[in-house]
Write a protein that holds these residues in place. Structure first.
Motif, mmCIF file in Angstrom:
data_model
loop_
_atom_site.group_PDB
_atom_site.id
_atom_site.type_symbol
_atom_site.label_atom_id
_atom_site.label_comp_id
_atom_site.label_asym_id
_atom_site.label_seq_id
_atom_site.Cartn_x
_atom_site.Cartn_y
_atom_site.Cartn_z
ATOM 1 N N GLY A 199 -14.492 -2.992 -3.012
ATOM 2 C CA GLY A 199 -15.042 -1.850 -3.740
ATOM 3 C C GLY A 199 -13.971 -1.078 -4.472
ATOM 4 N N LEU A 200 -12.814 -0.879 -3.810
ATOM 5 C CA LEU A 200 -11.695 -0.192 -4.464
ATOM 6 C C LEU A 200 -11.171 -1.004 -5.638
ATOM 7 N N ALA B 147 -12.882 -3.037 -7.599
ATOM 8 C CA ALA B 147 -13.820 -2.914 -8.721
ATOM 9 C C ALA B 147 -13.636 -1.582 -9.451
ATOM 10 N N ALA B 148 -13.553 -0.496 -8.700
ATOM 11 C CA ALA B 148 -13.403 0.825 -9.322
ATOM 12 C C ALA B 148 -12.067 0.944 -10.049
ATOM 13 N N ALA B 149 -10.991 0.426 -9.451
ATOM 14 C CA ALA B 149 -9.662 0.534 -10.051
ATOM 15 C C ALA B 149 -9.562 -0.272 -11.344
ATOM 16 N N ALA C 162 -12.040 -0.974 -13.426
ATOM 17 C CA ALA C 162 -12.770 -0.239 -14.456
ATOM 18 C C ALA C 162 -11.901 0.880 -15.018
ATOM 19 N N LEU C 163 -11.197 1.583 -14.142
ATOM 20 C CA LEU C 163 -10.304 2.655 -14.575
ATOM 21 C C LEU C 163 -9.167 2.103 -15.425
ATOM 22 N N GLY D 135 -4.546 2.818 -12.596
ATOM 23 C CA GLY D 135 -5.657 1.924 -12.301
ATOM 24 C C GLY D 135 -5.180 0.529 -11.921
ATOM 25 N N ALA E 280 -5.545 -1.337 -8.387
ATOM 26 C CA ALA E 280 -6.217 -2.632 -8.359
ATOM 27 C C ALA E 280 -5.364 -3.675 -7.653
ATOM 28 N N VAL F 286 -15.199 -6.160 -13.294
ATOM 29 C CA VAL F 286 -15.903 -5.517 -12.176
ATOM 30 C C VAL F 286 -16.862 -6.507 -11.503
ATOM 31 N N THR G 185 -16.668 -8.880 -3.141
ATOM 32 C CA THR G 185 -17.178 -7.958 -2.123
ATOM 33 C C THR G 185 -18.450 -8.503 -1.491
#
Length: 405
Positions: free
Chosen positions: A303-304, A306-308, A310-311, A324, A328, A388, A395
């Motif tokens: 999850g981290l 995916a978010a990183a 995108a950032l 980011g 990641a 992502v 995940t």
């Protein structure tokens, strides 16, 4: 019953009571050199291309040759070497890689340079699985997370040094000295391993034929747990390394960063990977001590990741994007380390073969991620979504593993 015995792989004879961190440090040095050698090539590509009179895309085959050779050879060599003493396999792999580095330093043209890189890939494919297996089976069970994660951190540490070192060599010396230097240091480390490394306490049962060992390795794919681990690692590396393949283009075109600054970015991303690997070890060990399963932890890392990503891709400023990428790579490295611990624990009797497949999945994932994300247009919204999706797929594999008992 005799035939059944021949099919058995090496079993641990006793549970270690003390982790030999000093011996592990020798193997960490090998991983450090492997990581540094791989990442120092990127800033050397323009210089090598100019020396050979070839284009940069064509010269990039020296990178591809190593990865593809490693991915193709690792499962075969890992299966065949499962029944051979770890120390012997590691030393042979070091020797082959040293030869590859010397051939790179002496290569008169691009085709021979590509062949030399393939030789180096064979050496890496030979010793890599044996080193991971050695780290896992010589560590005290409650310290296995740290043993595996420190190995991954050593490889990441090579990235921190490799990128700026490659930039320095390109600016100050002949590029050939970079490969000659790696060969010299790797030979010295190999000599230390020959003197100091002790073979793990395990029973080695050799199969009657090589085909038997290969068949045993390929039968791993009949296990659902193994397939999910492989797919999860492939998708995580496709997300992380596939995205990073275009980081240079992203930072230069969107933010106008210079080549020198890109070297610093590479080092910072390496620090993220190093930190993620190093911190993951104690977390994994505490997680296991509490009776929790590693795939649940991988859900958080995924999850981290995916978010990183995108950032990193959609950030409005260069520094936010760098943060980011660092996050990641920290999450991706932690995901890999956690998965590697789970794999070497679940498949303890076939560690080398299982790890060899996992290493191949990492390189194949990088190739798949680079191809797919490159087709989506780097820096675009579609590119970010693709990165992502890969992370979410990793995940999901972890979530499916977490539900199995």
């Amino acid at each position: 019953m005799a035939h059944t015995t021949e099919l058995e792989t090496a079993r641990s004879q006793s549970v270690p009571t003390r982790t030999p961190w000093g011996q592990h440090a020798l193997l960490h040095a090998v991983f450090f050199l492997m990581g540094g050698e791989l990442f120092l090539i990127s800033p050397l590509l323009p210089t090598i291309a100019d020396d050979f009179g070839t284009s940069i895309p064509a010269t990039a085959l020296v990178v591809t040759a190593y990865g593809l050779t490693y991915a193709a050879a690792s499962p075969i060599l890992g299966a065949l070497a499962e029944h051979v003493a770890r120390r012997r396999v590691i030393l042979l792999g070091v020797a082959v890689m040293v030869v590859g580095e010397i051939l790179c330093a002496l290569a008169p043209n691009l085709p021979l340079m590509v062949v030399a890189r393939m030789v180096g890939g064979m050496g890496g494919a030979l010793m890599g699985p044996a080193i991971w297996a050695f780290l896992a089976e010589t560590a005290v069970p409650h310290e296995r997370g740290r043993a595996i994660s420190r190995g991954a951190a050593a490889y990441a540490g090579g990235q921190i040094v490799g990128v700026p070192l490659g930039t320095l060599v390109a600016a100050s010396f002949d590029w050939r000295w970079a490969f000659a230097g790696v060969a010299l240091v790797l030979a010295a480390v190999g000599a230390s391993i020959a003197i100091r490394l002790r073979e793990p306490d395990r029973v080695v049962v050799r199969p009657a034929r090589a085909a038997t060992a290969l068949a045993s390795s390929f039968r791993l794919w009949t296990l659902r747990t193994f397939r999910l681990i492989m797919l999860g690692n492939l998708c995580a590396q496709a997300a992380r390394l596939g995205t990073y393949a275009f980081a240079g283009a992203l930072f230069s075109t969107r933010f106008g960063l210079s080549t020198e600054t890109l070297g610093l970015v590479g080092a910072l991303v390496g620090i993220g990977s190093f930190t993620g690997s190093l911190l993951a070890g104690p977390v994994i060990d505490r997680w296991r001590a509490a009776g929790r399963r590693e795939p649940v932890l991988c859900i958080g890392w995924g999850g981290l990741l995916a978010a990183a990503l995108a950032l990193a891709v959609l950030a409005p400023t260069s520094w936010v994007s760098i943060v980011g990428f660092m996050l990641a790579f920290a999450a991706g490295s932690a995901f890999f380390s956690t998965g590697q611990v789970f794999l070497t624990t679940e498949l303890a009797e076939r560690r080398s073969a299982a790890v060899s497949w996992n290493n191949s999945a990492m390189y194949i994932g990088t190739a798949v991620g680079t191809a797919v994300l490159g087709a989506l247009g780097y820096g675009s919204t579609g590119f970010a979504i693709g990165a992502v999706v890969f992370a979410v797929a990793a995940t999901t594999c972890s979530a499916l593993l977490a539900t199995r008992r």
